[in-house]
Design a protein around this motif. Structure first.
Motif, PDB file in Angstrom:
ATOM      1  N   GLU A   1       0.811  -1.220   0.000  1.00 14.91           N
ATOM      2  CA  GLU A   1       0.000   0.000   0.000  1.00 14.91           C
ATOM      3  C   GLU A   1       0.840   1.263   0.000  1.00 14.91           C
ATOM      4  N   HIS A   2       2.125   1.152   0.341  1.00 22.31           N
ATOM      5  CA  HIS A   2       3.009   2.319   0.395  1.00 22.31           C
ATOM      6  C   HIS A   2       3.872   2.454  -0.867  1.00 22.31           C
ATOM      7  N   ALA A   3       3.629   1.630  -1.866  1.00 21.28           N
ATOM      8  CA  ALA A   3       4.489   1.589  -3.046  1.00 21.28           C
ATOM      9  C   ALA A   3       4.009   2.527  -4.146  1.00 21.28           C
ATOM     10  N   THR A   4       4.964   2.961  -4.963  1.00 23.72           N
ATOM     11  CA  THR A   4       4.687   3.728  -6.182  1.00 23.72           C
ATOM     12  C   THR A   4       5.469   3.106  -7.325  1.00 23.72           C
ATOM     13  N   LEU A   5       4.811   2.934  -8.448  1.00 24.32           N
ATOM     14  CA  LEU A   5       5.474   2.461  -9.660  1.00 24.32           C
ATOM     15  C   LEU A   5       5.656   3.650 -10.594  1.00 24.32           C
ATOM     16  N   ILE A   6       6.914   3.965 -10.916  1.00 25.03           N
ATOM     17  CA  ILE A   6       7.203   5.021 -11.894  1.00 25.03           C
ATOM     18  C   ILE A   6       7.661   4.330 -13.165  1.00 25.03           C
ATOM     19  N   ARG A   7       6.872   4.469 -14.217  1.00 25.27           N
ATOM     20  CA  ARG A   7       7.123   3.735 -15.459  1.00 25.27           C
ATOM     21  C   ARG A   7       7.477   4.693 -16.590  1.00 25.27           C
ATOM     22  N   PHE A   8       8.586   4.428 -17.263  1.00 22.89           N
ATOM     23  CA  PHE A   8       8.979   5.147 -18.468  1.00 22.89           C
ATOM     24  C   PHE A   8       8.792   4.191 -19.643  1.00 22.89           C
ATOM     25  N   ASN A   9       7.782   4.431 -20.461  1.00 19.02           N
ATOM     26  CA  ASN A   9       7.514   3.529 -21.575  1.00 19.02           C
ATOM     27  C   ASN A   9       6.660   4.250 -22.608  1.00 19.02           C
ATOM     28  N   ARG A  10       7.230   4.463 -23.774  1.00 19.15           N
ATOM     29  CA  ARG A  10       6.522   5.208 -24.819  1.00 19.15           C
ATOM     30  C   ARG A  10       5.332   4.450 -25.385  1.00 19.15           C
ATOM     31  N   HIS A  11       5.461   3.132 -25.508  1.00 20.06           N
ATOM     32  CA  HIS A  11       4.466   2.366 -26.246  1.00 20.06           C
ATOM     33  C   HIS A  11       3.510   1.572 -25.360  1.00 20.06           C
ATOM     34  N   ASN A  12       3.939   1.215 -24.169  1.00 19.49           N
ATOM     35  CA  ASN A  12       3.095   0.401 -23.283  1.00 19.49           C
ATOM     36  C   ASN A  12       3.081   0.964 -21.870  1.00 19.49           C
ATOM     37  N   PRO A  13       2.513   2.167 -21.700  1.00 22.58           N
ATOM     38  CA  PRO A  13       2.511   2.793 -20.377  1.00 22.58           C
ATOM     39  C   PRO A  13       1.433   2.260 -19.446  1.00 22.58           C
ATOM     40  N   GLU A  14       0.468   1.531 -19.987  1.00 23.00           N
ATOM     41  CA  GLU A  14      -0.649   1.047 -19.186  1.00 23.00           C
ATOM     42  C   GLU A  14      -0.145   0.086 -18.106  1.00 23.00           C
ATOM     43  N   GLY A  15      -0.870   0.040 -17.002  1.00 23.90           N
ATOM     44  CA  GLY A  15      -0.447  -0.793 -15.890  1.00 23.90           C
ATOM     45  C   GLY A  15      -1.477  -1.814 -15.485  1.00 23.90           C
ATOM     46  N   MET A  16      -1.157  -2.536 -14.445  1.00 25.39           N
ATOM     47  CA  MET A  16      -2.016  -3.572 -13.903  1.00 25.39           C
ATOM     48  C   MET A  16      -3.257  -2.958 -13.258  1.00 25.39           C
ATOM     49  N   GLU A  17      -4.394  -3.572 -13.477  1.00 21.47           N
ATOM     50  CA  GLU A  17      -5.631  -3.093 -12.863  1.00 21.47           C
ATOM     51  C   GLU A  17      -5.498  -3.128 -11.340  1.00 21.47           C
ATOM     52  N   GLY A  18      -5.865  -2.028 -10.725  1.00 27.62           N
ATOM     53  CA  GLY A  18      -5.728  -1.906  -9.274  1.00 27.62           C
ATOM     54  C   GLY A  18      -4.542  -1.061  -8.866  1.00 27.62           C
ATOM     55  N   ASN A  19      -3.661  -0.788  -9.832  1.00 24.94           N
ATOM     56  CA  ASN A  19      -2.471   0.027  -9.552  1.00 24.94           C
ATOM     57  C   ASN A  19      -2.588   1.451 -10.092  1.00 24.94           C
TER      58      ASN A  19
END
Length: 281
Positions: A243-261
């Motif tokens: 619950e304390h985590a953050t995902l920082i994603r660098f991705n031009r083509h697939n920036p979408e993430g997991m449902e719930g995040n």
């Protein structure tokens, strides 16, 4: 940068600033964004004789080309390794990334094999190169778990390449079984995991365990779907469970993430160098 980008920049700065742990995952897109591209002008400029002789189109697919002789195969691989491991200096993107995180508690896992993290100043003991490293050779049959530094041999191969071939006496042979050698890359089931590999694997997993319930940033850089089970999927699951985590994603083509995040993910799709520069300011 537009206002929404600035909001993302501030969110990322805050997340990094508050993080107790930072897990950095570097993929092929990171090195490509740094200028270590495997196609285009960089490929055609450095491999013209091989392109003309074999019809090669890029460095990635060329690694699977069925060269008829070991002399031809190693002429190509020597040029490939020399260009990407020994001739490529530390890049600005990697050094800026190091500057951004250097005062934090971090660990790096990377599928890249070009040593750019190390060249940028990241300590070796905090880098897990899970897929190998261009700087080493291994027995192609994996008959033993020792790796061999290849710098002197690669430079000799490049120097003595004639008509896309090296002299037969420079073709590497396994000192144990006498068979063929390979670059230390995870290309088949014979990939060698030596003592150092297992040490880094243990250190990485220990870091992940320590970060599980803490303020943790999973910093995902240029990771696609070639080997998503190494960085992308694990980072998403770890973010979801903490619950304390953050995902920082660098991705031009697939920036979408997991449902719930959705509320825990900060995605950047623009030029990675420009974003990292903004994060440093």
């Amino acid at each position: 940068m537009n206002p929404i980008d600035q909001q993302l920049i501030q969110r990322a700065k805050s997340a990094i600033g508050e993080a107790e742990y930072i897990v950095i995952g570097g993929g092929a897109g990171l090195s490509a964004a740094a200028g270590i591209e495997y196609s285009g002008v960089r490929f055609t400029r450095n491999f013209q004789p091989f392109i003309e002789k074999y019809g090669l189109t890029d460095m990635y697919s060329s690694g699977f080309y069925p060269f008829k002789t070991q002399e031809e195969r190693w002429a190509y691989w020597a040029r490939h390794i020399s260009l990407n491991r020994y001739e490529a200096a530390s890049t600005k993107l990697y050094t800026d990334l190091h500057q951004w995180v250097q005062n934090h508690n971090y660990f790096v896992i990377t599928t890249n094999v070009d040593s750019q993290f190390e060249k940028a100043g990241f300590p070796q003991h905090q880098i897990f190169e899970i897929q190998g490293n261009y700087g080493y050779l291994q027995c192609a049959a994996g008959c033993h778990d020792k790796l061999y530094n290849n710098e002197a041999l690669v430079k000799a191969m490049v120097q003595h390449t004639v008509d896309c071939r090296i002299p037969s006496e420079l073709v590497p042979k396994c000192p144990v079984c006498g068979g063929e050698m390979n670059p230390h890359l995870r290309i088949d089931q014979y990939f060698v995991q030596d003592g150092k590999w297992y040490e880094r694997n243990a250190s990485y997993n220990e870091f992940l365990r320590a970060a599980e319930c803490k303020k943790t940033v999973y910093l995902e850089l240029g990771v696609g779907y070639n080997t998503p089970g190494i960085i992308r999927y694990p980072f998403e699951k770890l973010t979801y469970r903490n619950e304390h985590a953050t995902l920082i994603r660098f991705n031009r083509h697939n920036p979408e993430g997991m449902e719930g995040n959705e509320d825990k993910t900060i995605s950047f799709t623009g030029d990675m160098q420009e974003v990292i520069t903004s994060l440093l300011n």
